[in-house]
Design a protein around this motif. Structure first.
Motif, PDB file in Angstrom:
ATOM      1  N   HIS A 298       0.845  -1.191   0.000  1.00  0.00           N
ATOM      2  CA  HIS A 298       0.000   0.000   0.000  1.00  0.00           C
ATOM      3  C   HIS A 298       0.876   1.235   0.000  1.00  0.00           C
ATOM      4  O   HIS A 298       1.742   1.403   0.862  1.00  0.00           O
ATOM      5  CB  HIS A 298      -0.924  -0.002   1.227  1.00  0.00           C
ATOM      6  CG  HIS A 298      -1.753   1.247   1.342  1.00  0.00           C
ATOM      7  ND1 HIS A 298      -2.042   1.839   2.558  1.00  0.00           N
ATOM      8  CD2 HIS A 298      -2.337   2.022   0.397  1.00  0.00           C
ATOM      9  CE1 HIS A 298      -2.790   2.907   2.344  1.00  0.00           C
ATOM     10  NE2 HIS A 298      -2.975   3.041   1.048  1.00  0.00           N
ATOM     11  N   ASP A 299       0.630   2.108  -0.971  1.00  0.00           N
ATOM     12  CA  ASP A 299       1.348   3.387  -1.064  1.00  0.00           C
ATOM     13  C   ASP A 299       0.319   4.494  -0.860  1.00  0.00           C
ATOM     14  O   ASP A 299      -0.447   4.829  -1.760  1.00  0.00           O
ATOM     15  CB  ASP A 299       2.007   3.523  -2.439  1.00  0.00           C
ATOM     16  CG  ASP A 299       2.882   4.774  -2.556  1.00  0.00           C
ATOM     17  OD1 ASP A 299       2.739   5.672  -1.701  1.00  0.00           O
ATOM     18  OD2 ASP A 299       3.671   4.844  -3.501  1.00  0.00           O
ATOM     19  N   SER A 300       0.274   5.050   0.342  1.00  0.00           N
ATOM     20  CA  SER A 300      -0.734   6.061   0.644  1.00  0.00           C
ATOM     21  C   SER A 300      -0.503   7.353  -0.128  1.00  0.00           C
ATOM     22  O   SER A 300      -1.444   8.073  -0.438  1.00  0.00           O
ATOM     23  CB  SER A 300      -0.746   6.347   2.154  1.00  0.00           C
ATOM     24  OG  SER A 300       0.514   6.836   2.575  1.00  0.00           O
TER      25      SER A 300
ATOM     26  N   ALA B 236       0.590   7.610  -3.213  1.00  0.00           N
ATOM     27  CA  ALA B 236       0.024   7.389  -4.544  1.00  0.00           C
ATOM     28  C   ALA B 236      -1.427   6.932  -4.481  1.00  0.00           C
ATOM     29  O   ALA B 236      -2.077   6.782  -5.519  1.00  0.00           O
ATOM     30  CB  ALA B 236       0.848   6.353  -5.300  1.00  0.00           C
ATOM     31  N   ALA B 237      -1.925   6.717  -3.258  1.00  0.00           N
ATOM     32  CA  ALA B 237      -3.304   6.262  -3.048  1.00  0.00           C
ATOM     33  C   ALA B 237      -3.596   4.982  -3.814  1.00  0.00           C
ATOM     34  O   ALA B 237      -4.622   4.846  -4.476  1.00  0.00           O
ATOM     35  CB  ALA B 237      -4.299   7.355  -3.425  1.00  0.00           C
ATOM     36  N   THR B 238      -2.679   4.011  -3.705  1.00  0.00           N
ATOM     37  CA  THR B 238      -2.797   2.759  -4.448  1.00  0.00           C
ATOM     38  C   THR B 238      -2.571   1.570  -3.526  1.00  0.00           C
ATOM     39  O   THR B 238      -1.613   1.550  -2.744  1.00  0.00           O
ATOM     40  CB  THR B 238      -1.776   2.709  -5.602  1.00  0.00           C
ATOM     41  OG1 THR B 238      -1.994   3.823  -6.469  1.00  0.00           O
ATOM     42  CG2 THR B 238      -1.946   1.428  -6.405  1.00  0.00           C
ATOM     43  N   ILE B 239      -3.456   0.590  -3.651  1.00  0.00           N
ATOM     44  CA  ILE B 239      -3.344  -0.662  -2.903  1.00  0.00           C
ATOM     45  C   ILE B 239      -3.116  -1.783  -3.900  1.00  0.00           C
ATOM     46  O   ILE B 239      -3.872  -1.926  -4.882  1.00  0.00           O
ATOM     47  CB  ILE B 239      -4.626  -0.937  -2.096  1.00  0.00           C
ATOM     48  CG1 ILE B 239      -4.912   0.208  -1.122  1.00  0.00           C
ATOM     49  CG2 ILE B 239      -4.526  -2.269  -1.357  1.00  0.00           C
ATOM     50  CD1 ILE B 239      -6.289   0.132  -0.482  1.00  0.00           C
ATOM     51  N   ASP B 240      -2.094  -2.592  -3.675  1.00  0.00           N
ATOM     52  CA  ASP B 240      -1.813  -3.731  -4.552  1.00  0.00           C
ATOM     53  C   ASP B 240      -2.392  -4.998  -3.942  1.00  0.00           C
ATOM     54  O   ASP B 240      -2.085  -5.363  -2.799  1.00  0.00           O
ATOM     55  CB  ASP B 240      -0.301  -3.895  -4.754  1.00  0.00           C
ATOM     56  CG  ASP B 240       0.294  -2.768  -5.583  1.00  0.00           C
ATOM     57  OD1 ASP B 240      -0.394  -2.314  -6.515  1.00  0.00           O
ATOM     58  OD2 ASP B 240       1.428  -2.348  -5.295  1.00  0.00           O
ATOM     59  N   ILE B 241      -3.233  -5.682  -4.726  1.00  0.00           N
ATOM     60  CA  ILE B 241      -3.882  -6.916  -4.277  1.00  0.00           C
ATOM     61  C   ILE B 241      -3.079  -8.118  -4.759  1.00  0.00           C
ATOM     62  O   ILE B 241      -2.493  -8.098  -5.853  1.00  0.00           O
ATOM     63  CB  ILE B 241      -5.321  -6.999  -4.836  1.00  0.00           C
ATOM     64  CG1 ILE B 241      -6.130  -5.785  -4.390  1.00  0.00           C
ATOM     65  CG2 ILE B 241      -6.017  -8.274  -4.361  1.00  0.00           C
ATOM     66  CD1 ILE B 241      -6.317  -5.669  -2.909  1.00  0.00           C
ATOM     67  N   ASN B 242      -3.043  -9.167  -3.955  1.00  0.00           N
ATOM     68  CA  ASN B 242      -2.381 -10.405  -4.348  1.00  0.00           C
ATOM     69  C   ASN B 242      -2.940 -10.879  -5.693  1.00  0.00           C
ATOM     70  O   ASN B 242      -4.131 -11.114  -5.839  1.00  0.00           O
ATOM     71  CB  ASN B 242      -2.615 -11.468  -3.266  1.00  0.00           C
ATOM     72  CG  ASN B 242      -1.762 -12.702  -3.488  1.00  0.00           C
ATOM     73  OD1 ASN B 242      -1.596 -13.157  -4.607  1.00  0.00           O
ATOM     74  ND2 ASN B 242      -1.234 -13.241  -2.401  1.00  0.00           N
TER      75      ASN B 242
ATOM     76  N   ASN C 243      -1.612  10.486   6.985  1.00  0.00           N
ATOM     77  CA  ASN C 243      -1.052   9.601   5.973  1.00  0.00           C
ATOM     78  C   ASN C 243      -0.700   8.265   6.633  1.00  0.00           C
ATOM     79  O   ASN C 243       0.038   8.221   7.606  1.00  0.00           O
ATOM     80  CB  ASN C 243       0.195  10.248   5.364  1.00  0.00           C
ATOM     81  CG  ASN C 243       0.629   9.540   4.093  1.00  0.00           C
ATOM     82  OD1 ASN C 243      -0.152   8.803   3.506  1.00  0.00           O
ATOM     83  ND2 ASN C 243       1.860   9.786   3.684  1.00  0.00           N
ATOM     84  N   TYR C 244      -1.231   7.168   6.101  1.00  0.00           N
ATOM     85  CA  TYR C 244      -1.021   5.867   6.746  1.00  0.00           C
ATOM     86  C   TYR C 244      -0.895   4.785   5.689  1.00  0.00           C
ATOM     87  O   TYR C 244      -1.719   4.691   4.770  1.00  0.00           O
ATOM     88  CB  TYR C 244      -2.196   5.553   7.682  1.00  0.00           C
ATOM     89  CG  TYR C 244      -2.093   4.205   8.374  1.00  0.00           C
ATOM     90  CD1 TYR C 244      -1.292   4.045   9.494  1.00  0.00           C
ATOM     91  CD2 TYR C 244      -2.794   3.108   7.895  1.00  0.00           C
ATOM     92  CE1 TYR C 244      -1.195   2.809  10.127  1.00  0.00           C
ATOM     93  CE2 TYR C 244      -2.706   1.875   8.527  1.00  0.00           C
ATOM     94  CZ  TYR C 244      -1.903   1.726   9.636  1.00  0.00           C
ATOM     95  OH  TYR C 244      -1.799   0.506  10.265  1.00  0.00           O
ATOM     96  N   ASN C 245       0.144   3.965   5.818  1.00  0.00           N
ATOM     97  CA  ASN C 245       0.337   2.826   4.923  1.00  0.00           C
ATOM     98  C   ASN C 245      -0.115   1.546   5.635  1.00  0.00           C
ATOM     99  O   ASN C 245       0.422   1.207   6.703  1.00  0.00           O
ATOM    100  CB  ASN C 245       1.804   2.691   4.517  1.00  0.00           C
ATOM    101  CG  ASN C 245       2.228   3.743   3.520  1.00  0.00           C
ATOM    102  OD1 ASN C 245       1.479   4.077   2.602  1.00  0.00           O
ATOM    103  ND2 ASN C 245       3.432   4.284   3.693  1.00  0.00           N
ATOM    104  N   PHE C 246      -1.054   0.856   5.050  1.00  0.00           N
ATOM    105  CA  PHE C 246      -1.490  -0.406   5.628  1.00  0.00           C
ATOM    106  C   PHE C 246      -0.433  -1.474   5.378  1.00  0.00           C
ATOM    107  O   PHE C 246       0.218  -1.509   4.324  1.00  0.00           O
ATOM    108  CB  PHE C 246      -2.822  -0.836   5.027  1.00  0.00           C
ATOM    109  CG  PHE C 246      -4.001  -0.122   5.632  1.00  0.00           C
ATOM    110  CD1 PHE C 246      -4.694  -0.683   6.696  1.00  0.00           C
ATOM    111  CD2 PHE C 246      -4.390   1.120   5.157  1.00  0.00           C
ATOM    112  CE1 PHE C 246      -5.763  -0.022   7.276  1.00  0.00           C
ATOM    113  CE2 PHE C 246      -5.456   1.795   5.726  1.00  0.00           C
ATOM    114  CZ  PHE C 246      -6.150   1.223   6.786  1.00  0.00           C
TER     115      PHE C 246
END
Length: 314
Positions: A135-137, A139-145, A198-201
């Motif tokens: 997760h790149d907060s 860039a507001a992008t979450i990568d799924i498996n 700002n938080y990265n999961f």
């Protein structure tokens, strides 16, 4: 050789009028008895068929609404962690998008339908969860498996959780396994942290859609009322689904965590205690399709079931 002779009176003799009347009377009795038996059997069949429909409607209705109630408020997030929402807040009934307000995952509204029937609104996380690879907060992008073959699309309302916090947002774009949550649409900001931070999961976080259902009684267009369910699809409520026909009334009461008795929503609303509801009691009056009751009225069968909210049960 002996010859026998017969008089004309003996040859032409038939049934007398009395005998004919008796025969007709007996025939009418037999026909009447047959019609009576047929009518009784037909009425018994109609009664059995209508009661069967009522019981089947009650079984299906309570099974489906019970599943939604039990799952209400439940997510893949651990208990006790903060779940923030960056969705634009909305009035629960005025605009119809009650699902955007995550503060109350169970909510009732009194007297919204025929015969004073109540409405029940429920929200939870979907059972279909997708694992987060990164997760790149910024860039507001979450990568799924990539092995999970997710079916998320732009506009979906989703919830992401790790062991520290959770966040609810609208998917703004999908590019392969990359899920975007940029500002815009229903998202007030792009950050998913508490108080807009700002938080990265973490990489082991999970993501799922948000489920939202609304249960109510309304006219079915066939001269009666039915139990309907409206479900969140993408970013709007879809067309109502008819779940059970012949529903005359639905009354809903709620048990608070410190309460001894079930209360109506009129009691809960002023106290703003929807988050303290731990059980829901639903009373539905089912009605036969045909007028087979006494005096030509439709049969009515009340049914009551109580459901605990699993995520709030100690």
């Amino acid at each position: 050789m002996i010859h026998k002779t017969f008089s004309r009176s003996n040859i032409s003799k038939g049934f007398s009028l009395v005998e004919l009347m008796i025969s007709i009377a007996l025939g009418l009795l037999v026909v009447g008895a047959t019609l009576s038996i047929f009518s009784t059997n037909k009425q018994a069949y109609r009664t059995t068929e209508n009661l069967g429909r009522v019981q089947e409607g009650a079984r299906i209705g309570f099974e489906l609404i019970g599943n939604d109630v039990r799952e209400s408020g439940g997510t893949q997030c651990s208990r006790g962690i903060d779940v923030v929402s960056i969705l634009t807040p909305s009035a629960p009934m005025a605009s119809g998008d009650f699902w955007s307000d995550w503060n109350n995952t169970v909510r009732g509204i009194d007297n919204t339908g025929p015969n004073g029937s109540d409405t029940l609104q429920l929200k939870s996380g979907s059972a279909d969860m997708f694992h987060v690879n990164g997760h790149d907060s910024t860039a507001a992008t979450i990568d799924i498996n990539s092995t999970q073959n997710h079916n998320l699309v732009a506009g979906d309302i989703a919830i992401i959780c790790d062991y520290r916090e959770g966040a609810i947002f609208q998917v703004t774009n999908v590019a392969g396994d990359a899920i975007s949550h940029s500002a815009g649409g229903l998202n007030t900001i792009s950050n998913l942290g508490i108080n807009g931070a700002n938080y990265n999961f973490a990489d082991h976080a999970t993501l799922s859609r948000v489920n939202a259902t609304e249960w109510f009684v309304a006219a079915n267009g066939r001269g009666g009322n039915s139990l309907f369910r409206n479900t969140l699809r993408n970013a709007s409520m879809g067309a109502p689904e008819e779940i059970a026909e012949g529903v005359n009334n639905m009354q809903i009461t709620y048990l608070l965590d410190d309460g001894a008795d079930y209360v109506t929503s009129a009691f809960v609303v002023p106290l703003a205690r929807w988050d303290d509801v731990i059980a829901v009691r639903i009373a539905i009056v089912f009605e036969s399709q045909d007028a087979i009751g006494t005096g030509g009225a439709r049969l009515q069968r009340p049914a009551i079931q109580t459901f605990n909210l699993r995520n709030r049960t100690p």
